[in-house]
Design a protein around this motif. Structure first.
Motif, mmCIF file in Angstrom:
data_model
loop_
_atom_site.group_PDB
_atom_site.id
_atom_site.type_symbol
_atom_site.label_atom_id
_atom_site.label_comp_id
_atom_site.label_asym_id
_atom_site.label_seq_id
_atom_site.Cartn_x
_atom_site.Cartn_y
_atom_site.Cartn_z
ATOM 1 N N GLN A 70 0.839 -1.206 0.000
ATOM 2 C CA GLN A 70 0.000 0.000 0.000
ATOM 3 C C GLN A 70 0.867 1.246 0.000
ATOM 4 O O GLN A 70 1.904 1.298 0.650
ATOM 5 C CB GLN A 70 -0.902 0.008 1.250
ATOM 6 N N ARG A 102 -4.918 6.702 -2.391
ATOM 7 C CA ARG A 102 -4.362 5.538 -1.699
ATOM 8 C C ARG A 102 -4.579 4.302 -2.570
ATOM 9 O O ARG A 102 -5.713 4.028 -2.994
ATOM 10 C CB ARG A 102 -5.029 5.350 -0.337
ATOM 11 N N ARG A 133 -3.702 0.045 -3.099
ATOM 12 C CA ARG A 133 -3.331 -1.207 -2.437
ATOM 13 C C ARG A 133 -3.308 -2.319 -3.474
ATOM 14 O O ARG A 133 -4.124 -2.339 -4.403
ATOM 15 C CB ARG A 133 -4.336 -1.567 -1.346
#
Length: 773
Positions: free
Chosen positions: A357, A467, A469
Motif C-alpha cells: 500500500q 491511496r 493497495r
C-alpha cells in the motif's frame, strides 16, 4: 450531443446504463443532404425521419442539423465550417483534411470558417481530446457523399456514365475529359438527400487510397497567426465600449460587499465609476467592476479603490486542510462512488500472502494560459453578443441567459482564436461579469483580467490525495487491487448532468477518475472516486489538460513501479505480464481493438528505443510509465521513458530526455499530432518538476509568473517521439502524454538515487529530505 449521450449510457466503469432522461440531452438519427445555398452548395446532416423534396429549401430555411458541414463555391473553394475552438492545436486543419481526403479535393482550395454559436451546430465543446475521434466517421461520410454527388453530376455534364469517372484534385475525370468542382457547381444540380442507411453505405475510401490523411502538410491557420490577421478575444472592439477591470473578493463563494471607497481613484484620467454586480446565477458573488475609458485607466483606478468585503466560509482554508479532508474521506468507507463493481476484492486481500500500500499527493495546478481571460458584451437588436474565446459555448450560454434574464436564443457567442485554453475556457464564467456590467450600464463593456485576476478566478486542477493497495499471492503475483482517489470535481460543480452512477448507485465525475480504469489484469479491482467537498467549496475546480488522468496516473504508474520493485521484478516486465488483453481488457471494435495488447506494444517499443537496461552514469536513471490516456472507450496507448540526473548535493533534478511511443490509431495530421504530444509531455513534466501552487486563506498563493514557475526553455529535455503506424480508429492526442511523464520522472529519480517521491511537484527540498531519510 451524441458524444454526451454515448458517454452517459456507457460510462467508464459503470455497471449500468444511464437513463435517456439526461437533462435534455438526446441523440438523433441523421441523414445527409446537399442543397443550393447562395452561389454554391451546402452539404449538411439532417434529422432522419424528415422527408425533403427540395434540399435547397431545407438549407435556406435552416431546418437541418449541420453539426458538421461544408460549402462548395462556384470558384472551387471548399469552406469547411469548424465548430471546435482553435487554441494552437490546429484542429481545423485536421478536420478539414478528413473531409478533403474523402471529397478528393485540391487542398490548396480548402478554407476554414470558425463559426459563432448557433443551435444548428449542436453541442459546441472542445475538450477531452474528442475532436478528431468524434468527427472522423461523420466527416468521412460527408466527404464521400459529396464526392459521389460530384461524380454523378460531373458525369451528366460530361455526357458519360458515372462508372467511367473518378474524382481527383477537385476534378471529375473521364478518360481525356475533365470538369472542375467549381464548374459542376456553376452548371449542375447537386441537390440530393441520403438516408441514414444510405450514408452508412457510402463508399468511404480504404486507408490505402488516402491522399491527405497521414501526410505532412502545413496547418491552415498558421499564416493568420503569424501575420496578425487572426483575432483573439483581446482584439475585440466595438464602437462606444468602455473597459472594465474586476475587483475580486477574498473567497470564491459567499462574499458580500459592505462598502466601496473610490475617492482616491477620482483623479485617474479616464476613470468613470465602480459598480457592484448583482448575479442571479451565483457565478460572481461579491464582485465589483471598475469602469474606465481604457484598460490602463481601469487598472490604475483599481489599485486605488478600497473595498470592504465580508468573506465567505472558506476564508481560512489551506491546501493542507483540503488534503487532510481528503484523507478523512478515504478513511470513511461509505464515502464516494464505486466505479467498478468487481466482486471478490475483499476476499483477495483477506487471503493475500502479501499486501502492498502507498499514498500519493498532487498539489494545485493553475492554467496560466498565455491570454488572460476576457470578454466583450453588449446588446444589439435584442440579442446579446458575447465576444470571447471559449471552449464550451453550450455550457455557458444558459448561464449567460439566466444572468441577463433572457431566453437562450437571445445570446450569441462570437468566436475568436484562443490564446491558450487547456481547459480553462471550458468554463466560460469570465463572460458573466462582462454581461452583467453591460446590462447594468446599458453600453458595451470590455472586461479584461490581469494575470493576478485570472489566477485568483482560475478553475484550477484540484489538489488530490490517493491511496492504492495491491494484494499478492505467495508467488508474488497480483491477485487484487484497490484505488481510492479524492479531489475537487469540476463536472459535479459545472456539469452535474454528465455524472453517471457507480456500482453503489452514487454519481461520480468521470473526468476526475479516468485513468484508474486501467487495462492491467490484476484480479478483482475496486476503484472508489470521492468528491472533496471542501475543495469544491473553496474554489471552482476546473478541467485542466488531461483532467483527472493527470493526477490519477501519477499515482497509478508510480504505484505500479513500486509494486514491481516490491515483487522483485523489472518495472517493464512486471507491467507487460499484466497487460494480457483478456476479459474486459481484450478491447472491442471500433475504438479499442486489441485492448491491452496495444498498450503492451507501445511499452515494448519504448523499451527498445530508450536504452532501457543500459548502464547509467552515477546519479542518472531511467523511469517508465504507460497509459491508455483518458477514456477506455477512446484509448490512446502511450508509453514514456524519462532519463533524469539527480544532484545529491542540491536535490536538483535535471530532466535529460523523454522517449515516447504513442498508438493513436490513424494519425490525420502528423505535424499537428507531434506538436500535441510534445506539448502534452512537456506540460506533464512541468507539473512534475516545476509548477504548482497551494491554497492559503482560501486563495492560491502564487499569482503571477514570478512565483508560479512553469518549465522554461532552458529546462526542455531532448524529446524522441514515435507513432505506431496504424489504420485503426483515430483517437485523441491533446492530453494522453500529459499523464505519463510525471510518473516516469518520479520512477527515474528512484532508479537514479534510490528514493521515492510520492508528491508533486517534486522540489529540490523534497529530494534532499528523501535522501537524508
Amino acid at each position: 450531443m451524441s458524444k454526451f449521450y454515448r458517454y452517459l449510457n456507457r460510462p467508464e466503469g459503470s455497471s449500468q446504463d444511464v437513463s435517456e432522461d439526461t437533462g435534455g440531452l438526446a441523440v438523433s438519427r441523421r441523414g445527409f443532404l446537399i442543397g443550393a445555398a447562395g452561389a454554391g452548395f451546402t452539404l449538411a446532416f439532417f434529422r432522419s425521419g424528415l422527408s425533403f423534396a427540395q434540399p435547397e429549401d431545407v438549407v435556406r430555411e435552416g431546418t437541418f442539423e449541420p453539426t458538421i458541414w461544408y460549402h462548395i463555391h462556384p470558384d472551387g473553394r471548399i469552406v469547411v465550417n469548424i465548430a471546435e475552438a482553435e487554441m494552437g492545436q490546429h484542429v481545423g486543419t485536421a478536420l478539414a483534411r478528413i473531409v478533403a481526403d474523402e471529397l478528393e479535393a485540391n487542398w490548396s482550395k480548402v478554407e476554414l470558417h470558425h463559426v459563432d454559436s448557433d443551435p444548428k451546430w449542436g453541442l459546441m465543446v472542445t475538450g477531452g481530446s474528442w475532436s478528431v475521434w468524434q468527427n472522423f466517421t461523420p466527416l468521412s461520410q460527408a466527404g464521400a457523399a459529396g464526392r459521389q454527388a460530384l461524380i454523378e453530376e460531373g458525369a451528366r455534364l460530361l455526357g458519360v456514365s458515372p462508372d467511367q469517372c473518378q474524382a481527383r484534385n477537385s476534378e471529375v475525370i473521364a478518360g481525356n475529359q475533365s470538369i472542375s468542382y467549381g464548374e459542376i457547381v456553376q452548371r449542375g444540380d447537386l441537390s440530393r438527400t441520403y438516408t441514414e442507411e444510405e450514408l452508412k453505405q457510402m463508399p468511404v475510401k480504404p486507408a490505402t487510397q488516402r491522399r491527405l490523411i497521414g501526410r505532412e502538410s502545413k496547418a491552415l491557420d498558421i499564416p493568420g497567426k503569424t501575420d496578425g490577421a487572426s483575432r483573439y478575444g483581446l482584439d475585440a472592439k466595438v464602437e462606444g465600449m468602455v473597459y472594465g477591470r474586476p475587483l475580486i473578493p477574498p473567497t470564491r463563494y459567499g462574499a458580500t460587499i459592505n462598502s466601496i471607497d473610490d475617492s482616491d481613484a477620482q483623479s485617474v484620467k479616464g476613470y468613470q465609476q465602480t459598480i457592484t454586480l448583482d448575479d442571479p446565477t451565483g457565478t460572481v458573488p461579491g464582485w465589483a467592476v471598475v469602469i474606465a475609458d481604457s484598460f490602463h485607466a481601469a487598472s490604475q483606478a483599481a489599485a486605488r479603490i478600497r473595498v470592504d468585503w465580508s468573506a465567505g466560509d472558506t476564508a481560512d482554508v489551506s491546501e493542507q486542510d483540503i488534503l487532510d479532508h481528503g484523507v478523512e474521506l478515504i478513511e470513511t468507507p461509505d464515502k464516494g462512488s464505486i466505479m467498478f463493481p468487481d466482486e471478490g476484492v475483499d476476499d483477495a486481500f483477506d487471503g493475500a500472502g502479501d499486501v502492498f500500500q502507498q499514498d500519493y499527493i498532487t498539489h494545485t495546478v493553475l492554467h496560466f494560459q498565455m491570454e488572460p481571460v476576457n470578454a466583450l458584451a453588449y446588446e444589439k437588436d435584442g440579442t446579446w453578443e458575447i465576444h470571447t474565446g471559449n471552449q464550451w459555448q453550450s455550457l455557458i450560454i444558459p448561464v449567460l441567459a439566466k444572468a441577463l434574464g433572457v431566453k437562450e436564443d437571445k445570446v450569441v457567442m462570437r468566436t475568436y482564436m484562443l490564446g491558450g485554453g487547456f481547459g480553462r475556457r471550458l468554463n466560460g464564467d469570465y463572460a458573466v461579469p462582462a454581461a452583467l456590467a453591460s446590462k447594468q450600464l446599458g453600453k458595451p463593456v470590455k472586461l479584461v483580467f490581469t494575470r493576478e485576476d485570472d489566477t485568483r478566478f482560475d478553475s484550477p486542477r484540484s489538489a488530490s490525495y490517493q491511496r492504492l493497495r495491491m494484494a499478492f499471492d505467495g508467488e508474488g503475483n497480483p491477485v487484487g487491487m484497490e484505488h481510492h482517489a479524492t479531489a475537487g470535481w469540476p463536472t459535479e460543480v459545472m456539469a452535474p448532468f454528465f455524472m453517471p452512477k457507480g456500482a453503489n448507485d452514487q454519481p461520480f465525475d468521470p473526468f476526475s477518475i479516468q485513468g484508474a480504469a486501467h487495462w492491467y489484469s490484476v484480479g478483482p479491482h475496486r476503484v472508489r472516486a470521492i468528491s472533496n467537498d471542501l475543495a469544491n467549496a473553496t474554489f471552482r475546480p476546473g478541467w485542466l489538460r488531461s483532467v483527472g488522468s493527470g493526477w490519477v496516473n501519477f499515482a497509478l504508474e508510480s504505484f505500479m513501479d513500486e509494486a514491481a520493485h516490491h515483487a522483485g521484478k523489472d518495472p517493464i516486465d512486471f507491467r507487460l505480464a499484466l497487460l494480457k488483453a483478456e476479459g474486459r481488457n481484450a478491447g472491442e471494435a471500433p475504438n479499442s481493438v486489441g485492448g491491452a495488447s496495444r498498450q503492451a506494444n507501445v511499452l515494448r517499443r519504448v523499451r527498445e528505443i530508450s536504452g532501457w537496461g543500459e548502464n547509467m552514469p552515477e546519479g542518472t536513471g531511467l523511469g517508465v510509465a504507460t497509459t491508455y490516456g483518458q477514456e477506455r472507450n477512446m484509448p490512446t496507448w502511450t508509453a514514456c521513458v524519462a532519463r533524469v540526473h539527480v544532484d545529491r548535493n542540491t536535490g536538483r533534478v535535471k530532466l535529460e530526455k523523454m522517449t515516447l511511443v504513442t498508438d493513436a490509431g490513424t494519425v490525420v495530421h502528423p505535424d499537428g499530432a507531434r506538436a500535441q504530444v510534445e506539448g502534452a509531455a512537456l506540460w506533464g513534466a512541468s507539473m512534475a518538476l516545476h509548477e504548482g501552487t497551494r491554497f492559503e486563506n482560501g486563495e492560491p498563493v502564487a499569482r503571477n509568473l514570478n512565483t508560479y514557475t512553469p518549465m522554461r526553455i532552458g529546462d526542455v529535455p531532448e524529446l524522441e517521439i514515435e507513432f505506431v503506424d496504424s489504420t485503426e480508429t483515430a483517437v485523441g492526442l491533446g492530453e494522453p502524454a500529459t499523464t505519463v511523464t510525471g510518473p516516469a520522472i518520479a520512477n527515474a529519480i528512484f532508479a537514479a538515487v534510490g528514493v521515492r517521491l510520492r508528491e508533486i511537484p517534486i522540489t529540490p527540498e523534497a529530494v534532499l529530505n528523501a535522501l537524508k531519510a
